[in-house]
Motif scaffolding. Structure first.
Motif, PDB file in Angstrom:
ATOM      1  N   TYR B  16     -19.063 -24.632  30.188  1.00 25.70           N
ATOM      2  CA  TYR B  16     -18.737 -23.681  28.926  1.00 25.70           C
ATOM      3  C   TYR B  16     -17.484 -22.757  29.546  1.00 25.70           C
ATOM      4  O   TYR B  16     -16.000 -22.450  28.698  1.00 25.70           O
ATOM      5  N   ASN B  53     -20.725 -29.531  22.142  1.00 24.01           N
ATOM      6  CA  ASN B  53     -21.603 -28.503  22.144  1.00 24.01           C
ATOM      7  C   ASN B  53     -20.607 -27.748  22.732  1.00 24.01           C
ATOM      8  O   ASN B  53     -20.374 -26.167  22.484  1.00 24.01           O
ATOM      9  N   ASN B  57     -19.176 -24.107  21.708  1.00 20.28           N
ATOM     10  CA  ASN B  57     -19.550 -22.693  22.323  1.00 20.28           C
ATOM     11  C   ASN B  57     -17.996 -22.322  22.817  1.00 20.28           C
ATOM     12  O   ASN B  57     -17.633 -20.883  22.581  1.00 20.28           O
ATOM     13  N   GLN B  61     -16.168 -18.656  20.904  1.00 20.69           N
ATOM     14  CA  GLN B  61     -15.761 -17.275  21.510  1.00 20.69           C
ATOM     15  C   GLN B  61     -14.753 -17.101  21.850  1.00 20.69           C
ATOM     16  O   GLN B  61     -14.071 -15.902  22.030  1.00 20.69           O
TER      17      GLN B  61
END
Lengths: 469, 469
Positions: B16, B53, B57, B61
């Motif tokens: 991520y 997912n 994420n 952000q």
């Protein structure tokens, strides 16, 4: 005159004549040997796209004249006694020293660093992508494409290496080619021959010889524990530096961030300094995250990044690429009329779809698990077999590692014995660019684990044992 | 530090983070431009082989920090105002002169000699052969193959050219490569630089520049009505001679047997003389049978025969070959460690099956009819449009012909105007290796007919008319 001139044309009489003359000539020249079997009539007819009758007529004539004979249910064969009855002095018989002895590699075991495991390669997915490429790119496929490769594929590669290696570039900067060697040759052929090139020692000897041959002064530089010796680089007066920071070839060392920054700082100290970063197997990293590529850290456009698909697709895929900084790209473009794309265009469009639909990253993910499993198995079995007599540079990356073995043999002896044992393996000798003092009683081998099956490992290590003791 | 280092590794948090950092960095550097659309979450997840997912994420952000914005049902876009807020002085923004302007070639018409008509290419057959190659050659495909190409494919080629062109050779003598240019480069790189090379003028300018650049003294020789001027060759002190006897490039002339024999006699007069016979499009002969290749007439092993699959398969196929006489083969083998195969290995095995099952000769037969039909149509329409103002070298062979048009324009003017008219065509200027006096009020064009559709011809000739008048 006796020569074979079967053209794909319309006249049936000529075809028969041509096939007859062609076979006769080949028999006379010894090109078809005594007792050699000719193709069946049906097969030759199919291959030449003529009627079986045409072939039958030619064979009948040859039979009648005694050039060939027939065995019922077996076929047609070349008559003996015709073989050396040639009419000229210097016909095309191949001298014995040039004959290829058909090395049956079936019973060899390979610890070569140049192979890949293709048993898990998703050929079906690849061919689906190939179909898509054919459907969508008929026009491009009928022409000679852009010398740097199709824009579409360059765009896909640029996005991929941005995400996987932090490489920042535009598709314009990418040059696709049929191998890193060809790309380096293209790049350096537009450079002034006065360049001094620093390379890693041990290192990639093929590049070393290539650059030497091109007329550059190439300086092998020793490695310390962080990689290429920065002090030696600085004092070498080199302006080009060739490195493999992700996984030094062949020692396997990963260059720490501090040395990377030192190299980049060296590059900006003077105008015209460039670093060629060969990221040849960075797709395979086990346990750890990647250290960023030099190119991604470079703020001054002094890094030429190169990568290849030889390790991740098939070794004979012949698709590599380099990322040129703008100044070099401008130079490169000036020679555009002499530059051609040597990678297969259908393959390049196929690759685009293969990356785009996620097949490529899925394959790499799968291969990472697979290769790491093999690597661990091989290392464990090496330790349990050779115990104190082996030391392994256990760096969790790439498709090969360096191992030292206790042995009094010379490298030449090891290489000869390995051939006898049918074990494909490479010694450090291949990668030493200049004579280096050898460690007493130890030999260094570069061990590739990609193309060995789990069940083959014990046999490979038995052979290795006999090779080095 | 801001760089993107997504490795294909296991730690989700890092992934991520890496995606987030990567996109941020690319926005800051201006590599992703204001208002540019990002890939959808689903697509990026698929491409990177991570969960949706993880992407969500990262995007969230970036949204929160104002790097990107979202439009409902449309997706995610790069915020404006971020584009030039970069932190360094010399970031990787590509200078405007290096940007590729996406030339939309859709509305161009091509009379290029370098294209092919692939509308009839039997892609299905080819892919069947590819499947067979995968099934039967897993081991070979996992390794770097023989530098000259797979023995199996060389054997098939040697049989084919024996039957179609009378070329007498063993598979050992065949060197496969990713293009004639690369093969010639490989061959000549092992020669002494003192060689003098005679080439045809007009001729293949790419070879001319290549050989010049390699350091050879290259001498362009004029053509007479039989082909390259044998007296000029004799007085040139050349020991290498490059010719295209089947279909002179670009004039299209077929060299008669008498001149062929004169060339072969020239070659044997002194030691070390060689003829490179480039048989680049001999597969296409209309109305007539082929004249035998020089190699088939040669009794003294002085001819290097070269052929290509670029004209018969796809232009971007990148499979060519040369046939070396034994003495040169021996020299070549000495450099074997530096020679690599640059043709795609899967393609080479595929080709083997494609020839063996007769698909190749069927395809060539079909294309001979097809191309001859196009050639006749184009010539007829040229005559009916330009009447006394055109003269065509109507030689029933190959994929191009030479035509002279009444015109007061310079070649430069014609080339500029052709670009404006979106007509791809090449003038004689490209093939003149040294300045030649131009015929008064006439210009010479090399016209390829392979890649023009029947219905396109009138439009192409209208454009041509505007180009030359």
């Amino acid at each position: 005159m006796d020569f074979l001139t079967l053209s794909y044309s319309s006249n049936n009489h000529f075809k028969y004549q041509q096939i007859y003359e062609g076979i006769k000539e080949n028999v006379l020249r010894g090109n078809l040997r005594a007792r050699e079997k000719l193709p069946s009539k049906r097969q030759l007819a199919k291959e030449l796209n003529v009627s079986i009758n045409t072939i039958a007529n030619a064979y009948d004539q040859l039979l009648a004249e005694g050039y060939i004979y027939t065995i019922e249910r077996k076929g047609y064969f070349v008559e003996s006694g015709t073989e050396f009855h040639t009419q000229g002095a210097t016909l095309n018989q191949l001298p014995a020293d040039l004959k290829e002895t058909d090395v049956n590699k079936e019973d060899w075991v390979s610890l070569s660093h140049m192979s890949a495991d293709i048993s898990l390669f998703p050929f079906k997915e690849w061919m689906k992508c190939e179909n898509k490429a054919v459907d969508n790119h008929k026009k491009e496929l009928s022409e000679l494409g852009h010398p740097q490769g199709p824009y579409k594929t360059r765009k896909t590669i640029s996005r991929m290496i941005a995400l996987s290696r932090g490489v920042v570039c535009e598709p314009e900067q990418i040059v696709i080619g049929a191998g890193s060697q060809l790309l380096i040759q293209q790049l350096m052929s537009i450079q002034d021959k006065k360049q001094i090139i620093a390379v890693e020692n041990p290192g990639y000897s093929r590049f070393y010889r290539l650059l030497n041959k091109m007329g550059f002064y190439v300086k092998p530089i020793e490695l310390d524990d962080k990689g290429i010796d920065i002090k030696e680089v600085a004092s070498s007066k080199a302006n080009y530096l060739f490195v493999t920071p992700s996984h030094q070839f062949p020692t396997g060392k990963i260059m720490p961030i501090s040395r990377r920054i030192e190299l980049l700082n060296w590059a900006v100290e003077e105008e015209g300094r460039y670093i060629v970063e060969d990221d040849y197997d960075s797709e395979f990293k086990y346990e750890s995250d990647s250290i960023p590529s030099l190119q991604s850290l470079d703020r001054n456009q002094r890094v030429i990044y190169t990568g290849t698909f030889s390790k991740t697709l098939l070794p004979g895929t012949r698709i590599s690429y380099m990322v040129l900084p703008p100044d070099l790209l401008r130079e490169y473009r000036k020679h555009a009329t002499d530059i051609m794309q040597f990678s297969n265009s259908l393959g390049l469009f196929t690759l685009h779809y293969f990356i785009e639909n996620g097949s490529y990253s899925r394959h790499i993910k799968r291969m990472n698990h697979h290769y790491e499993m093999k690597r661990r198995l091989l290392i464990d079995q090496l330790y349990s077999k050779f115990k104190q007599e082996v030391y392994i540079e256990d760096i969790p990356a790439g498709l090969h590692f360096l191992a030292r073995f206790k042995s009094d043999k010379t490298y030449e002896e090891v290489e000869t014995k390995a051939k006898e044992e049918k074990l494909e393996i490479y010694t450090m000798r291949r990668f030493m660019l200049k004579e280096k003092k050898r460690m007493n009683n130890w030999i260094e081998l570069v061990i590739g684990f990609a193309n060995i099956d789990e069940e083959e490992i014990p046999e490979a290590l038995d052979r290795l044992d006999r090779v080095i003791r």
